[in-house]
Write a protein that holds these residues in place. Sequence first.
Motif, short mmCIF file in Angstrom:
data_model
loop_
_atom_site.label_atom_id
_atom_site.label_comp_id
_atom_site.label_asym_id
_atom_site.label_seq_id
_atom_site.Cartn_x
_atom_site.Cartn_y
_atom_site.Cartn_z
N THR A 66 0.83 -1.21 0.00
CA THR A 66 0.00 0.00 0.00
C THR A 66 0.87 1.26 0.00
OG1 THR A 66 -0.18 -0.13 2.41
CG2 THR A 66 -1.97 -1.11 1.12
N GLU A 67 2.18 1.10 0.27
CA GLU A 67 3.11 2.24 0.22
C GLU A 67 3.73 2.40 -1.17
OE1 GLU A 67 3.43 -0.11 2.76
OE2 GLU A 67 2.29 1.11 4.18
N HIS A 68 3.22 1.63 -2.14
CA HIS A 68 3.60 1.76 -3.56
C HIS A 68 4.97 1.18 -3.91
CE1 HIS A 68 0.01 4.15 -3.63
NE2 HIS A 68 0.53 4.97 -2.75
N GLU A 69 5.38 0.15 -3.16
CA GLU A 69 6.55 -0.62 -3.56
C GLU A 69 6.07 -1.88 -4.26
OE1 GLU A 69 7.99 2.08 -0.61
OE2 GLU A 69 6.64 0.45 -0.13
N TRP A 70 6.93 -2.42 -5.13
CA TRP A 70 6.66 -3.73 -5.74
C TRP A 70 7.72 -4.71 -5.31
CZ3 TRP A 70 10.73 -5.36 -8.60
CH2 TRP A 70 11.49 -4.41 -9.31
N VAL A 71 7.37 -6.01 -5.38
CA VAL A 71 8.28 -7.09 -5.00
C VAL A 71 8.25 -8.13 -6.12
CG1 VAL A 71 8.75 -8.92 -3.34
CG2 VAL A 71 7.86 -6.72 -2.55
N ARG A 72 9.42 -8.46 -6.63
CA ARG A 72 9.54 -9.51 -7.66
C ARG A 72 10.25 -10.71 -7.04
NH1 ARG A 72 11.57 -6.91 -12.10
NH2 ARG A 72 9.52 -6.93 -13.06
N ARG B 198 13.39 -8.89 -5.28
CA ARG B 198 13.81 -7.57 -5.79
C ARG B 198 12.70 -6.58 -5.49
NH1 ARG B 198 16.98 -6.81 -11.35
NH2 ARG B 198 18.62 -7.45 -9.92
N ILE B 199 13.08 -5.37 -5.12
CA ILE B 199 12.13 -4.35 -4.67
C ILE B 199 12.33 -3.06 -5.47
CG2 ILE B 199 11.47 -2.92 -2.68
CD1 ILE B 199 12.55 -5.45 -1.01
N GLY B 200 11.22 -2.42 -5.79
CA GLY B 200 11.25 -1.12 -6.46
C GLY B 200 9.99 -0.36 -6.11
N ILE B 201 9.78 0.77 -6.78
CA ILE B 201 8.54 1.52 -6.58
C ILE B 201 7.70 1.42 -7.84
CG2 ILE B 201 9.55 3.10 -4.88
CD1 ILE B 201 9.39 5.30 -7.13
N THR B 202 6.42 1.60 -7.68
CA THR B 202 5.48 1.43 -8.78
C THR B 202 5.47 2.65 -9.72
OG1 THR B 202 3.64 2.43 -7.58
CG2 THR B 202 3.96 0.05 -7.32
N HIS B 203 4.89 2.43 -10.88
CA HIS B 203 4.69 3.52 -11.84
C HIS B 203 3.92 4.66 -11.17
CE1 HIS B 203 3.83 5.65 -15.53
NE2 HIS B 203 2.56 5.68 -15.16
N TYR B 204 2.90 4.33 -10.42
CA TYR B 204 2.10 5.34 -9.73
C TYR B 204 2.98 6.20 -8.83
CZ TYR B 204 -1.29 7.40 -6.53
OH TYR B 204 -2.00 8.30 -5.77
N ALA B 205 3.86 5.55 -8.04
CA ALA B 205 4.72 6.28 -7.11
C ALA B 205 5.70 7.19 -7.84
CB ALA B 205 5.48 5.30 -6.22
N GLN B 206 6.35 6.66 -8.88
CA GLN B 206 7.34 7.50 -9.58
C GLN B 206 6.65 8.67 -10.27
OE1 GLN B 206 8.07 8.11 -13.00
NE2 GLN B 206 6.33 6.88 -13.70
N ASP B 207 5.43 8.45 -10.77
CA ASP B 207 4.68 9.51 -11.44
C ASP B 207 4.29 10.60 -10.43
OD1 ASP B 207 3.41 10.55 -13.86
OD2 ASP B 207 1.52 10.11 -12.82
N ALA B 208 3.85 10.19 -9.25
CA ALA B 208 3.46 11.14 -8.21
C ALA B 208 4.66 11.95 -7.71
CB ALA B 208 2.79 10.41 -7.05
N LEU B 209 5.84 11.31 -7.65
CA LEU B 209 7.03 11.99 -7.17
C LEU B 209 7.56 13.02 -8.17
CD1 LEU B 209 9.06 9.10 -5.54
CD2 LEU B 209 8.34 11.20 -4.42
N GLY B 210 7.42 12.75 -9.45
CA GLY B 210 8.03 13.60 -10.46
C GLY B 210 9.47 13.16 -10.70
N ASP B 211 10.26 14.04 -11.28
CA ASP B 211 11.63 13.69 -11.67
C ASP B 211 12.50 13.40 -10.46
OD1 ASP B 211 10.99 14.05 -14.33
OD2 ASP B 211 11.64 16.14 -14.36
#
Length: 128
Positions: free
Chosen positions: A10-16, A26-39
């Motif tokens: 729910t904090e917008h991380e993904w797990v592979r 492997r862990i990263g952030i979602t498209h939604y999170a990177q879009d909300a953060l901006g550059d």
Amino acid sequence: MYPDDLKYTTEHEWVREPGEHEGSVRIGITHYAQDALGDIVYVSLPELGESVTAGSTCGELESTKSVSDVYAPVTGEVVARNDSLDTTPELVNNDPYGGGWLFEVVPSDRTELDGLLDAATYEGSLEA
């Protein structure tokens, strides 16, 4: 937009699963999170060998808009980090599910993975 082969928080991380290292995820952030953060202009990640706790802050992403915490989706030991982000943090924006991954953890309790969201549930939570 949200790959079905990943699990989400729910904090917008993904797990592979599996990660590149034996027993890791492997862990990263979602498209939604990177879009909300901006550059994204700076990434702070946990160190190799560091223990992280599910739900706790373990890094930061700094963008032109703000600074956002990165949360550990599972408890365990950090066994890899994406050092490419030191010089090219924009990979998180350009390829959040590929080259923009953040770090890998060997979970100490793999049942924590069962509590993560599937793609449809995660996407539904964004619309709520």
